[in-house]
Enzyme design. Structure first.
Site, PDB file in Angstrom:
ATOM      1  N   ALA A 302       0.873  -1.151   0.148  1.00 44.75           N
ATOM      2  CA  ALA A 302      -0.136  -0.051   0.035  1.00 44.75           C
ATOM      3  C   ALA A 302       0.941   1.305  -0.146  1.00 44.75           C
ATOM      4  O   ALA A 302       1.924   1.319   0.518  1.00 44.75           O
ATOM      5  CB  ALA A 302      -1.071   0.059   1.245  1.00 44.75           C
ATOM      6  N   LYS A 306       4.200   1.500  -6.460  1.00 42.69           N
ATOM      7  CA  LYS A 306       5.240   0.570  -7.030  1.00 42.69           C
ATOM      8  C   LYS A 306       4.637  -0.887  -7.440  1.00 42.69           C
ATOM      9  O   LYS A 306       5.099  -1.324  -8.457  1.00 42.69           O
ATOM     10  CB  LYS A 306       6.095   0.177  -5.939  1.00 42.69           C
ATOM     11  CG  LYS A 306       6.946   1.326  -5.267  1.00 42.69           C
ATOM     12  CD  LYS A 306       7.689   0.933  -4.117  1.00 42.69           C
ATOM     13  CE  LYS A 306       8.276   2.040  -3.393  1.00 42.69           C
ATOM     14  NZ  LYS A 306       7.359   3.143  -2.776  1.00 42.69           N
ATOM     15  N   GLU A 325      -0.337  -6.437   2.034  1.00 41.21           N
ATOM     16  CA  GLU A 325      -0.650  -5.586   2.956  1.00 41.21           C
ATOM     17  C   GLU A 325      -1.501  -5.815   4.127  1.00 41.21           C
ATOM     18  O   GLU A 325      -2.589  -6.303   4.051  1.00 41.21           O
ATOM     19  CB  GLU A 325      -1.311  -4.330   2.169  1.00 41.21           C
ATOM     20  CG  GLU A 325      -1.846  -3.144   3.069  1.00 41.21           C
ATOM     21  CD  GLU A 325      -0.406  -2.511   3.652  1.00 41.21           C
ATOM     22  OE1 GLU A 325      -0.573  -2.393   4.861  1.00 41.21           O
ATOM     23  OE2 GLU A 325       0.454  -2.274   2.800  1.00 41.21           O
ATOM     24  N   CYS A 424      12.224   5.198   3.453  1.00 38.53           N
ATOM     25  CA  CYS A 424      12.383   6.648   3.171  1.00 38.53           C
ATOM     26  C   CYS A 424      12.958   7.438   4.471  1.00 38.53           C
ATOM     27  O   CYS A 424      12.368   8.404   4.919  1.00 38.53           O
ATOM     28  CB  CYS A 424      10.731   7.209   2.844  1.00 38.53           C
ATOM     29  SG  CYS A 424       9.680   6.678   4.066  1.00 38.53           S
TER      30      CYS A 424
END
Length: 711
Positions: A302, A306, A325, A424
């Site tokens: 989710a 991608k 997910e 990230c």
């Protein structure tokens, strides 16, 4: 300068006990309370009188803060006060340094121990080095965080530029969906909209182009005022500039992406440029393209950016993607994005803890993408507060979770398969240390591949061969990407059978059939009791052990009737000739699924493929389902018998849920009452309906109707 780190805004209950220390290194201060005498337990704060008549109100720090660590907040407060004074002296008037026994006692009583600046006397050289390092830090950066990142910082790194770039909004970026659109088609739409394709994202060229080119875009009324004149032939496509500007709330606001027709129809996917790097790194590992019937696992899928790119890449060779997910709410957004982009037929949705992926699917996938959950240190420009001020315990938890996820992903890889790991965040605990853990755990079974030659991403490479994005150096969101290849089996691959009994792969055949709890996996027609699968109980018929047996196959006679129904209604049957897709039946619904995923264990499976049609509804035999319309209706001939062409006004009314009365065409004149038709405006499919008295009755689900759509 008023500084406060306590109270309700810091997640601290008013009744909790507060504790404060003055830790201004190298600053002469005199402390006093607002009442003239220092209370034993201050209720709110202290007034600290500094040199040059500067008054700094330092908020009391909670001993147990839910949002940030004590040490980071104290250092931040101290630096802000020192910057305000613009002066420094050589002594510190502060409470005496507690002994080791006192510090331990305070910690056991729930009070924070003395911070590292007061734990032990440091040599003058050490103090000077720390002072010089801390002097160049903005107030927003905790000293502990800066020290954590110091080994990986590039040359001429500026913390001030880093903070400013991290606060700026990201440049808008889109990826063109190769299953539904081309660059030329999108440019035609942008000729009359309030945005336009700008520069191409460099790492989406070459091999990564199979998943769709990425472009930065210019948006908003500012672009409308400065956009160049376009050829007259292009001005007829899309909305007029006046209609696009009318939908904005004010002159400086861009049209929301949800109201843009290209986004609504799945022609583009709005995605940050840095988040396209993991897919580019994965596709770069297959120089000859995807292998036939490739299997890909997206372990944390989710919201689906991608996953949609991977499914578009695998669709060309009849492959499939397992999008896992564990969060049910995030899974809804994942399904919506897959349906909107038309990639759902090649995708199966699962909901399991990815730390068990290697146990349920040992050595089953040619490629695995793990965009691991992390501390999100690069999300400060998206409204995340204190993205750089995480407690040490939170970083350790994230790193431990990421190691387990990565280890499980390696076990799920086939020998020769490729895994891409990304986050990230910036700190090495969640990045380099995770890769070091995998190398230590699996030794020569895996090999880390360098990404310094990835086309368009050479500037992002680190000395170790990883990719790391810095917002002030590369003008994208912070990101970390690494790639590794599995050379041989690790020896830890195990298969899971009924009752959570784990057996090695060569023992499965001997194990099956020996216990009544396992027989349902091998024979779907055999009556057995409810059996536990992956912690959830399924009835016989709900699962038969793998994804291919979850739904009954469609025999040749029924498949022929389905094809005839579509040919009679639409004059074509897009999706029938797609490689790797097969028909399945579940109850009264006909599904279109990926055959490449049929042999996988069905644990945690929530859906596989799309609903193609129902056996009978609306007094029709096998009427098309809306999910098929989203995936394949754009391939119907524009003037086909099952297509209703609407102008912009009619299309906007249809998107709001109203019925439409299209202009006369051969298709509308020959249509019979009750027959289905796809609603189309220009190049965009906007819904589905049925003919009644020359009108197209709207059968589009309410969830997919979009008011104020800019066409």
């Amino acid at each position: 300068l008023a500084i406060s780190d306590c109270g309700l805004d810091a997640g601290v209950a008013p009744t909790q006990r507060h504790y404060a220390r003055v830790l201004f290194s190298g600053v002469t201060v005199a402390t006093a309370s607002t009442a003239g005498s220092r209370p034993p337990v201050p209720a709110r704060g202290l007034d600290i009188h500094l040199g040059k008549d500067a008054l700094v109100a330092v908020g009391l720090l909670a001993c147990r803060s839910r949002r940030r660590g004590l040490k980071g907040s104290l250092n931040k407060t101290a630096r802000a006060a020192e910057l305000t004074m613009n002066t420094a002296t050589s002594t510190l008037e502060a409470p005496a340094i507690p002994s080791k026994e006192q510090a331990v006692g305070e910690f056991e009583n729930g009070l924070p121990a003395a911070t590292s600046t007061l734990e032990a006397p440091a040599t003058p050289s050490e103090k000077q080095a720390v002072g010089e390092f801390e002097k160049g830090l903005p107030a927003e950066i905790p000293l502990s965080y800066a020290q954590l990142l110091e080994p990986i910082l590039p040359k001429e790194f500026s913390w001030q530029d880093f903070v400013e770039a991290s606060r700026r909004p990201l440049r808008s970026c889109v990826r063109i969906n190769p299953l539904k659109a081309s660059i030329e088609l999108v440019r035609r739409h942008t000729a009359g909209s309030d945005w336009q394709l700008d520069q191409e994202v460099p790492w989406t060229c070459g091999r990564a182009a199979d998943a769709g080119f990425g472009y930065w875009v210019q948006r908003g009324a500012h672009y409308q005022a400065q956009r160049p004149l376009l050829p007259a032939a292009w001005q007829s496509f899309g909305a007029t500039a006046s209609s696009a500007s009318a939908s904005t709330k004010d002159a400086g606001t861009a049209v929301p992406w949800g109201q843009d027709a290209a986004h609504f129809a799945g022609h583009i996917y709005v995605q940050d440029a840095a988040s396209m790097l993991p897919v580019a790194a994965l596709l770069d590992a297959f120089p000859e393209g995807p292998p036939q019937s490739v299997r890909v696992l997206d372990a944390a899928a989710a919201p689906g950016g991608k996953t949609t790119a991977l499914a578009a890449w695998a669709a060309k060779v009849g492959g499939g993607v397992v999008a896992n997910e564990p969060n049910a709410f995030r899974r809804k957004a994942l399904v919506d994005n897959l349906l909107r982009t038309g990639t759902m037929p090649w995708t199966a949705i699962t909901q399991i803890d990815a730390r068990n992926a290697g146990k349920w699917w040992p050595e089953e996938f040619d490629a695995v993408l793990l965009d691991a959950p992390c501390s999100g240190e690069s999300l400060s420009n998206k409204g995340v507060r204190d993205a750089w001020d995480h407690p040490e315990s939170q970083l350790e938890y994230s790193s431990h979770l990421q190691r387990n996820l990565a280890a499980s992903a390696v076990r799920a890889l086939k020998v020769g398969g490729v895994m891409v790991y990304s986050t990230c965040t910036f700190n090495p605990k969640e990045n380099e240390n995770v890769l070091a853990f995998l190398q230590k755990t699996y030794g020569d079974a895996i090999e880390v591949e360098s990404l310094d030659d990835l086309a368009g991403a050479e500037r992002l490479a680190t000395p170790e061969g990883y990719l790391r994005c810095w917002p002030h150096l590369h003008d994208v969101q912070g990101f970390f990407v690494a790639r590794l290849r599995k050379k041989h089996s690790t020896g830890n691959e195990k298969a899971v059978v009924k009752g959570r009994k784990r057996r090695r792969a060569h023992q499965i055949e001997d194990w099956r059939g020996k216990d009544k709890w396992n027989r349902v996996f091998d024979n779907a027609g055999e009556d057995t009791q409810r059996v536990p699968v992956g912690g959830t109980y399924f009835r016989k018929g709900d699962t038969a052990g793998n994804m291919g047996k979850r739904m009954e196959p469609v025999n040749k006679k029924e498949a022929k009737r389905v094809r005839k129904a579509f040919m009679d209604t639409f004059g074509a049957f897009p999706g029938d000739d797609e490689p790797g897709l097969v028909l399945r039946r579940q109850s009264s619904e006909i599904w279109l699924c990926s055959d490449a995923l049929s042999g996988l264990d069905a644990t945690g499976l929530r859906r596989n493929g799309i609903r193609l049609a129902e056996m009978r509804a609306y007094n029709l035999a096998y009427p098309a389902h809306w999910e098929w319309t989203l995936s394949f209706a754009h391939r119907l001939p524009e003037n086909g018998i099952g297509v209703a062409l609407l102008n912009k006004q009619q299309a906007q009314q249809f998107c709001e849920g109203q019925n439409a009365q299209p202009d006369w065409t051969e298709a509308s004149a020959m249509a019979k009452d009750g027959m289905q038709a796809v609603a189309r405006c220009g190049q965009f499919v906007i819904g589905i309906g049925r003919w009644f008295g020359g009108q197209l009755r709207n059968d589009t689900p309410r969830h997919w109707r979009q008011e104020g759509l800019i066409l």
